[in-house]
Design a protein around this motif. Structure first.
Motif, PDB file in Angstrom:
ATOM      1  N   TYR A  83      35.878  11.913 -39.716  1.00  0.00           N
ATOM      2  CA  TYR A  83      36.968  11.720 -40.968  1.00  0.00           C
ATOM      3  C   TYR A  83      38.292  10.991 -40.557  1.00  0.00           C
ATOM      4  N   THR A  84      38.393  10.347 -39.662  1.00  0.00           N
ATOM      5  CA  THR A  84      39.387   9.662 -39.248  1.00  0.00           C
ATOM      6  C   THR A  84      39.154   8.519 -38.147  1.00  0.00           C
ATOM      7  N   LYS A  85      40.012   7.939 -37.679  1.00  0.00           N
ATOM      8  CA  LYS A  85      39.903   6.872 -36.856  1.00  0.00           C
ATOM      9  C   LYS A  85      39.177   7.047 -35.632  1.00  0.00           C
ATOM     10  N   LYS A  86      38.086   6.040 -35.036  1.00  0.00           N
ATOM     11  CA  LYS A  86      37.413   6.441 -33.966  1.00  0.00           C
ATOM     12  C   LYS A  86      38.281   6.371 -32.833  1.00  0.00           C
ATOM     13  N   SER A  87      38.075   7.252 -31.829  1.00  0.00           N
ATOM     14  CA  SER A  87      38.905   7.301 -30.494  1.00  0.00           C
ATOM     15  C   SER A  87      39.254   5.882 -30.017  1.00  0.00           C
ATOM     16  N   LYS A  88      40.118   5.708 -29.519  1.00  0.00           N
ATOM     17  CA  LYS A  88      40.310   4.349 -28.759  1.00  0.00           C
ATOM     18  C   LYS A  88      39.738   4.216 -27.325  1.00  0.00           C
ATOM     19  N   TYR A  89      39.406   5.649 -26.883  1.00  0.00           N
ATOM     20  CA  TYR A  89      38.842   5.763 -25.559  1.00  0.00           C
ATOM     21  C   TYR A  89      37.260   5.565 -25.717  1.00  0.00           C
ATOM     22  N   VAL A 111      40.751  14.168 -21.451  1.00  0.00           N
ATOM     23  CA  VAL A 111      41.859  14.231 -20.592  1.00  0.00           C
ATOM     24  C   VAL A 111      43.130  13.698 -20.966  1.00  0.00           C
ATOM     25  N   GLN A 112      43.052  12.426 -21.583  1.00  0.00           N
ATOM     26  CA  GLN A 112      44.172  11.783 -22.293  1.00  0.00           C
ATOM     27  C   GLN A 112      45.118  12.708 -23.363  1.00  0.00           C
ATOM     28  N   GLY A 113      44.176  13.237 -24.316  1.00  0.00           N
ATOM     29  CA  GLY A 113      44.674  13.965 -25.196  1.00  0.00           C
ATOM     30  C   GLY A 113      45.507  15.209 -24.718  1.00  0.00           C
ATOM     31  N   GLN A 114      44.696  15.847 -23.727  1.00  0.00           N
ATOM     32  CA  GLN A 114      45.231  16.944 -22.937  1.00  0.00           C
ATOM     33  C   GLN A 114      46.640  16.917 -22.105  1.00  0.00           C
ATOM     34  N   ARG A 115      46.584  15.759 -21.702  1.00  0.00           N
ATOM     35  CA  ARG A 115      47.902  15.193 -20.780  1.00  0.00           C
ATOM     36  C   ARG A 115      48.987  14.953 -21.867  1.00  0.00           C
ATOM     37  N   LEU A 116      48.665  14.474 -23.086  1.00  0.00           N
ATOM     38  CA  LEU A 116      49.617  14.336 -24.076  1.00  0.00           C
ATOM     39  C   LEU A 116      50.334  15.592 -24.541  1.00  0.00           C
ATOM     40  N   THR A 121      39.898  17.108 -29.211  1.00  0.00           N
ATOM     41  CA  THR A 121      41.267  16.351 -29.401  1.00  0.00           C
ATOM     42  C   THR A 121      41.236  14.797 -30.118  1.00  0.00           C
ATOM     43  N   LEU A 122      41.919  14.531 -30.812  1.00  0.00           N
ATOM     44  CA  LEU A 122      42.018  13.217 -31.389  1.00  0.00           C
ATOM     45  C   LEU A 122      43.297  12.985 -32.384  1.00  0.00           C
ATOM     46  N   PRO A 123      43.819  11.884 -32.554  1.00  0.00           N
ATOM     47  CA  PRO A 123      45.029  11.676 -33.263  1.00  0.00           C
ATOM     48  C   PRO A 123      44.453  12.021 -34.981  1.00  0.00           C
ATOM     49  N   ALA A 124      45.198  12.748 -35.450  1.00  0.00           N
ATOM     50  CA  ALA A 124      44.829  13.012 -36.861  1.00  0.00           C
ATOM     51  C   ALA A 124      46.107  13.904 -37.664  1.00  0.00           C
ATOM     52  N   PRO A 125      45.721  14.030 -38.758  1.00  0.00           N
ATOM     53  CA  PRO A 125      47.059  14.679 -39.649  1.00  0.00           C
ATOM     54  C   PRO A 125      47.481  16.131 -39.219  1.00  0.00           C
ATOM     55  N   TRP A 126      48.630  16.373 -38.891  1.00  0.00           N
ATOM     56  CA  TRP A 126      49.257  17.559 -38.577  1.00  0.00           C
ATOM     57  C   TRP A 126      48.454  18.715 -38.984  1.00  0.00           C
ATOM     58  N   GLU A 127      48.278  18.544 -40.372  1.00  0.00           N
ATOM     59  CA  GLU A 127      47.828  19.707 -41.339  1.00  0.00           C
ATOM     60  C   GLU A 127      46.776  20.524 -40.705  1.00  0.00           C
ATOM     61  N   TRP A 128      45.845  19.453 -40.020  1.00  0.00           N
ATOM     62  CA  TRP A 128      44.632  20.071 -39.760  1.00  0.00           C
ATOM     63  C   TRP A 128      44.691  21.122 -38.346  1.00  0.00           C
ATOM     64  N   ASP A 129      45.750  20.653 -37.387  1.00  0.00           N
ATOM     65  CA  ASP A 129      45.629  21.812 -36.465  1.00  0.00           C
ATOM     66  C   ASP A 129      46.351  22.908 -37.068  1.00  0.00           C
ATOM     67  N   VAL A 130      47.459  22.854 -37.824  1.00  0.00           N
ATOM     68  CA  VAL A 130      48.162  23.842 -38.398  1.00  0.00           C
ATOM     69  C   VAL A 130      47.383  24.898 -39.353  1.00  0.00           C
ATOM     70  N   LYS A 131      46.410  24.474 -40.303  1.00  0.00           N
ATOM     71  CA  LYS A 131      45.705  25.181 -41.037  1.00  0.00           C
ATOM     72  C   LYS A 131      44.660  25.820 -40.548  1.00  0.00           C
ATOM     73  N   ARG A 132      44.203  25.167 -39.161  1.00  0.00           N
ATOM     74  CA  ARG A 132      42.999  25.753 -38.589  1.00  0.00           C
ATOM     75  C   ARG A 132      43.513  27.010 -37.874  1.00  0.00           C
ATOM     76  N   LEU A 133      44.666  27.000 -37.216  1.00  0.00           N
ATOM     77  CA  LEU A 133      45.286  27.963 -36.379  1.00  0.00           C
ATOM     78  C   LEU A 133      45.809  29.235 -37.205  1.00  0.00           C
ATOM     79  N   ALA A 134      46.394  28.733 -38.482  1.00  0.00           N
ATOM     80  CA  ALA A 134      46.815  29.615 -39.360  1.00  0.00           C
ATOM     81  C   ALA A 134      45.688  30.630 -39.890  1.00  0.00           C
TER      82      ALA A 134
END
Length: 449
Positions: free
Chosen positions: A318-324, A332-337, A121-134
């Motif tokens: 490929y995106t911004k480094k985690s703030k944690y 854990v924080q991604g899961q809680r979100l 888990t990490l902040p990233a473009p929505w397409e990445w989740d959607v395309k992988r799941l599809a």
């Protein structure tokens, strides 16, 4: 060099984003000219894994193209980063495939459906989740010997559900959206399909038996008046002498307890560590350090905690480094979100060797979908349910209104995403062929369980 995405996004309406990235372009996949071989990336992801478990990982990935896909999130992350996207960020699940969803108990002990794996888990473009799941739905349908047109339909069903439900969720109040849960009893009552109702009833009945006591009888043995986790080499074994290393284990657990709230720490303190064993889980996780801790209280009631190694997300290149700074905290924080409700014992810790881990209960009334036995009707219903859940997660953690405006009311994006899923499933099967050929040539070691 990895392709880094642009983090600077001007605030524009969702429809205006179509000028930058058309909806139809979301359906295009073409491999990069200098795309690294899948074997190169797989070998890179084997870095720092438990050496004797790597051949087991390879064997599990070799079972089918769908199993291979589950173990190669790093390959797809690189491919997705090279494609156009809208730069609308959400809290991405990261390794978003259909086997990383399922049922589990909330702290209130009701059973809900949600995502349940957040290692990437990490902040990233929505397409990445959607395309992988599809894509995972296309591969699952092919694995179940469905027709090509039916496999594409599974991705289309998911995409339609995601788009239509996200539009619905953007109209909800913020608090209502965050309170929203997919209770399995409610899901069952929402369908008149007898087959789906029967499946959910059986799953709930099975989950009710998945208690710590049931797990205790299944994986422990009595030894000289005490209890220990029974070894089943090479999948379950004791990596250290627990008695000799108890002080180190206790320091690790004390650090973990500091990440719990006061009330959860009070509850956890009623239990004492009895044993620790390494337990091989999943496909992509094989070789990372996954352990099971057995604890008991003064009533001899068991509590099992799963301890999973947390490595940097495959998206991070490929995106911004985690703030944690701590990867366990990132998970854990991604899961809680994302989740509507999370395990009360979810937390993180650092081992004496500096490795990061996150902790949660083991098999707390969990329900894993039996996807390999799903027919077209069941897989289609499951696709729609996953679409609803992912839409809620993205509406919670991103700009749902702009995203919904971008997607629109027509089926243009649904068709594009299903086209992409078919094209990337084809790419996965090519990568799988290269992988299995390397095994046959002796270039990649495998070990059957």
């Amino acid at each position: 060099m990895p392709v880094m995405i642009n983090m600077e996004v001007k605030s524009t309406g969702g429809k205006m984003l179509r000028e930058k990235v058309s909806r139809r372009s979301q359906g295009i996949y073409k491999a990069q000219t200098k795309r690294p071989s899948p074997l190169t990336i797989i070998k890179a992801t084997n870095y720092d894994r438990v050496r004797n478990l790597i051949p087991i990982r390879h064997a599990r990935m070799a079972a089918s193209p769908f199993a291979f896909y589950r173990g190669t999130a790093a390959i797809m992350a690189r491919d997705l980063a090279s494609l156009p996207h809208t730069n609308l960020f959400v809290q991405a699940i990261g390794d978003c495939h259909l086997m990383n969803f399922g049922g589990f108990a909330t702290p209130e002990r009701s059973l809900i459906f949600d995502a349940n794996d957040f290692d990437e888990t990490l902040p990233a473009p929505w397409e990445w989740d959607v395309k992988r799941l599809a894509t995972s739905f296309v591969l699952a349908a092919r694995h179940n010997n469905m027709k090509g047109v039916d496999a594409k339909e599974m991705a289309h069903e998911f995409a339609f559900s995601y788009r239509s439900h996200l539009a619905e969720y953007t109209k909800m109040s913020t608090l209502d959206l965050w309170y929203m849960k997919f209770d399995l009893e409610q899901v069952r009552s929402m369908t008149n399909n007898a087959k789906i109702q029967h499946l959910l009833e059986a799953a709930v009945a099975k989950a009710e038996k998945q208690t710590h006591q049931q797990v205790f009888y299944k994986i422990t043995q009595s030894l000289l008046g005490s209890f220990e986790i029974a070894e089943q080499k090479p999948l379950i074994y004791h990596p250290v002498d627990v008695k000799k290393e108890m002080e180190m284990i206790q320091i690790f657990m004390d650090n973990y307890k500091r990440t719990l709230s006061d009330d959860k720490r009070y509850l956890f303190n009623k239990f004492t560590v009895i044993d620790v064993a390494l337990k091989v889980v999943g496909v992509g996780s094989v070789g990372t350090r996954c352990l099971v801790v057995l604890l008991m209280n003064d009533k001899e009631e068991p509590l099992f905690i799963q301890v999973k190694e947390a490595r940097p997300s495959v998206l991070e290149a490929y995106t911004k480094k985690s703030k944690y700074k701590h990867n366990g905290e990132r998970v854990v924080q991604g899961q809680r979100l994302v989740q509507a409700a999370s395990d009360i014992f979810l937390g993180w810790s650092t081992a004496s060797d500096g490795r990061h881990y996150y902790l949660r209960q083991l098999r707390d009334r969990k329900i894993a979908p039996d996807v390999e036995n799903f027919d077209k009707e069941l897989l289609s219903a499951y696709a729609r349910l996953c679409g609803r859940m992912l839409a809620r997660a993205h509406a919670k953690t991103g700009d749902g209104k702009r995203l919904s405006e971008y997607m629109g009311k027509s089926g243009v994006l649904d068709e594009a995403l299903s086209d992409f899923a078919v094209a990337y499933a084809d790419q996965t099967e090519k990568d799988y062929e290269a992988f299995t050929l390397a095994i046959k040539m002796g270039k990649i070691p495998v070990q059957q369980e």
